[in-house]
Design an enzyme around this catalytic site. Structure first.
Site, short mmCIF file in Angstrom:
data_model
loop_
_atom_site.label_atom_id
_atom_site.label_comp_id
_atom_site.label_asym_id
_atom_site.label_seq_id
_atom_site.Cartn_x
_atom_site.Cartn_y
_atom_site.Cartn_z
N SER A 1 -2.49 -1.75 -6.58
CA SER A 1 -2.09 -2.74 -5.59
C SER A 1 -2.36 -2.19 -4.20
O SER A 1 -2.36 -0.96 -3.99
CB SER A 1 -0.60 -3.00 -5.75
OG SER A 1 -0.03 -3.41 -4.54
N SER A 2 -2.53 -3.07 -3.23
CA SER A 2 -2.81 -2.61 -1.87
C SER A 2 -1.60 -1.92 -1.23
O SER A 2 -1.74 -1.29 -0.19
CB SER A 2 -3.26 -3.79 -1.01
OG SER A 2 -2.29 -4.81 -1.02
N CYS A 3 -0.43 -2.01 -1.85
CA CYS A 3 0.74 -1.35 -1.25
C CYS A 3 0.70 0.16 -1.41
O CYS A 3 1.58 0.87 -0.91
CB CYS A 3 2.04 -1.92 -1.78
SG CYS A 3 2.32 -1.50 -3.49
N TYR B 1 7.11 1.18 -6.31
CA TYR B 1 5.95 0.66 -7.02
C TYR B 1 4.69 1.41 -6.56
O TYR B 1 3.85 1.79 -7.37
CB TYR B 1 5.84 -0.83 -6.70
CG TYR B 1 4.71 -1.54 -7.38
CD1 TYR B 1 4.79 -1.88 -8.72
CD2 TYR B 1 3.56 -1.90 -6.68
CE1 TYR B 1 3.75 -2.55 -9.35
CE2 TYR B 1 2.52 -2.57 -7.29
CZ TYR B 1 2.62 -2.89 -8.63
OH TYR B 1 1.59 -3.54 -9.25
N LYS C 1 1.84 3.55 -8.69
CA LYS C 1 0.44 3.14 -8.73
C LYS C 1 -0.48 4.25 -8.22
O LYS C 1 -1.61 4.41 -8.71
CB LYS C 1 0.24 1.85 -7.94
CG LYS C 1 0.81 0.63 -8.66
CD LYS C 1 0.05 0.43 -9.95
CE LYS C 1 0.72 -0.53 -10.90
NZ LYS C 1 0.06 -0.59 -12.20
N HIS D 1 6.59 -12.96 -5.19
CA HIS D 1 5.88 -12.69 -3.94
C HIS D 1 5.91 -13.95 -3.08
O HIS D 1 6.34 -15.02 -3.51
CB HIS D 1 4.45 -12.24 -4.22
CG HIS D 1 4.38 -10.82 -4.69
ND1 HIS D 1 4.20 -10.49 -6.01
CD2 HIS D 1 4.48 -9.66 -4.02
CE1 HIS D 1 4.19 -9.18 -6.12
NE2 HIS D 1 4.36 -8.64 -4.92
P1 GDP Z 1 4.86 -7.67 0.35
O1 GDP Z 1 3.46 -8.16 0.59
O2 GDP Z 1 4.93 -6.45 -0.50
O3 GDP Z 1 5.60 -7.49 1.66
O4 GDP Z 1 5.66 -8.74 -0.53
P2 GDP Z 1 5.99 -10.30 -0.42
O5 GDP Z 1 4.84 -11.10 -0.90
O6 GDP Z 1 7.28 -10.48 -1.17
O7 GDP Z 1 6.28 -10.63 1.12
C1 GDP Z 1 5.26 -10.78 2.07
C2 GDP Z 1 5.85 -11.28 3.38
O8 GDP Z 1 6.23 -12.65 3.24
C3 GDP Z 1 7.10 -10.53 3.86
O9 GDP Z 1 7.02 -10.43 5.28
C4 GDP Z 1 8.22 -11.50 3.48
O10 GDP Z 1 9.38 -11.35 4.27
C5 GDP Z 1 7.53 -12.84 3.76
N1 GDP Z 1 8.17 -14.00 3.13
C6 GDP Z 1 8.46 -15.18 3.76
N2 GDP Z 1 9.08 -16.02 2.94
C7 GDP Z 1 9.18 -15.39 1.74
C8 GDP Z 1 9.74 -15.76 0.48
O11 GDP Z 1 10.29 -16.85 0.30
N3 GDP Z 1 9.63 -14.86 -0.54
C9 GDP Z 1 9.01 -13.64 -0.37
N4 GDP Z 1 8.91 -12.80 -1.43
N5 GDP Z 1 8.50 -13.25 0.82
C10 GDP Z 1 8.59 -14.10 1.85
#
Ligand code: GDP
Length: 320
Positions: free
Chosen positions: A112-114, A141, A145, A184
């Protein structure tokens, strides 16, 4: 282009994690290859070394796509650090070692890119790995990875195994997890926009500031890239798989709302984490090998929304 490094014809190909979003996309893509697709039933717990060894001894795959992982969004990573680290380390170590024991010719590890440092230069090239501290919200995570990449490299050096790794950007598509506590952002926004539309709400809630930027790739494009890499690539260096399509969370929320048909406003919950400010992969190595994605973000979101309407949003966390 160099000679292919793996020929699928007549081969036994195991997809670990075939029940998950990524694994099921790889199974769909492999249906176009002349190979036998192997999947373990849900009874095989990939965290259990004996169970994994027994499965490999019986299946004897020529190739393995390692798409099994405990996955989840920003909230799930925070809530289950031990499960994210332990489960992923165990799954990776068991599958890689079992593949070596039965002389599997090729294995593709998915990450993953993280894995990259929080403050990595953008777009993020493969050699940014381990050059700085990780983002705290997904470090558990990420550490697992990174260990997966190193495992493939170590087996390449010590045992001569042709084990490679691919690092996809943020993925979405059919089979996604739409559970708001663990998903996500993209599937979460689809569900939120849909529910706000149905309820006739004036606004839908977006976590954080809306300012972070993310890149998204449809999982069917990832599956195509995985098959491409399995066939064409052999090397210790992991390979980024991105789309180059990057936008802010606010822009994404607006786009999802438009596609779903929610016309109200966006509201922002500042008590939620923003996570990494930006995460755009440099996929030029893969592009130079001759691979490009085919699905636009708009088409991909529309197709995923249709799947959501059909499935009602399943809860999927452990891709075993
Ligand atoms: P990340 O890419 O590992 O940070 O994982 P996420 O996909 O969960 O979150 C990406 C970004 O989207 C973060 O800045 C979250 O705060 C934002 N975000 C906004 N609304 C939501 C939501 O309803 N769910 C999640 N998971 N993230 C959200």
């Amino acid at each position: 282009m160099n000679r292919p490094t793996f020929d699928f014809s007549g081969k036994r190909v195991y997809v670990a994690g075939h029940g998950g979003m990524v694994g099921s996309a790889i199974v769909r893509r492999l249906a176009r290859e002349d190979c036998e697709i192997l999947t373990a039933d849900r009874g095989v717990d990939l965290r259990d070394q004996q169970a994994v060894n027994a499965w490999f001894a019986q299946a004897r795959p020529d190739a393995v796509f390692m798409a099994a992982a405990r996955v989840g969004g920003i909230a799930a990573n925070d809530a289950y650090p031990a499960q994210f680290l332990y489960d992923n380390l165990m799954i990776e170590a068991n599958v890689v070692e079992a593949a070596r024991q039965v002389d599997t010719a090729k294995l593709l590890m998915l990450g993953s890119s993280c894995i990259y440092p929080r403050e990595a230069d953008q777009p993020i090239a493969e050699d940014a790995l381990l050059t700085g501290p990780l983002e705290a919200t997904n470090q558990w995570y990420a550490i697992a990875k990174i260990a997966g990449i190193r495992l493939c490299q170590a087996y390449r050096i010590e045992h001569g195994c042709d084990f490679i790794s691919a690092m996809p950007t943020n993925l979405f598509g059919p089979g996604d997890n739409f559970d708001l506590d663990t998903s996500h952002v993209l599937p979460a926004l689809i569900r939120k926009a849909h529910e706000a539309k149905v309820a006739g709400d004036e606004e839908m809630l977006v976590w954080g500031s809306g300012k972070p930027r993310r890149e998204f790739l449809h999982v069917d494009d990832l599956a195509d890239a995985c098959v491409f890499l399995m066939r064409e690539y052999s090397g210790a260096q992991h390979v980024n798989v991105g789309s180059g399509q990057e936008l802010s969370i606010t822009e994404l929320a607006r786009l999802v709302a438009d596609i779903v048909g929610f016309e109200g406003k966006l509201a922002f919950d500042s008590t939620r984490h923003d996570g990494t400010p930006r995460k755009l992969l440099d996929s030029s190595r893969l592009n130079a090998m001759g691979w490009r994605p085919a699905i636009t973000l708009e088409d991909g979101i529309a197709a995923t929304y249709r799947h959501f309407l059909k499935d009602g949003g399943r809860r999927v966390m452990l891709r075993g």
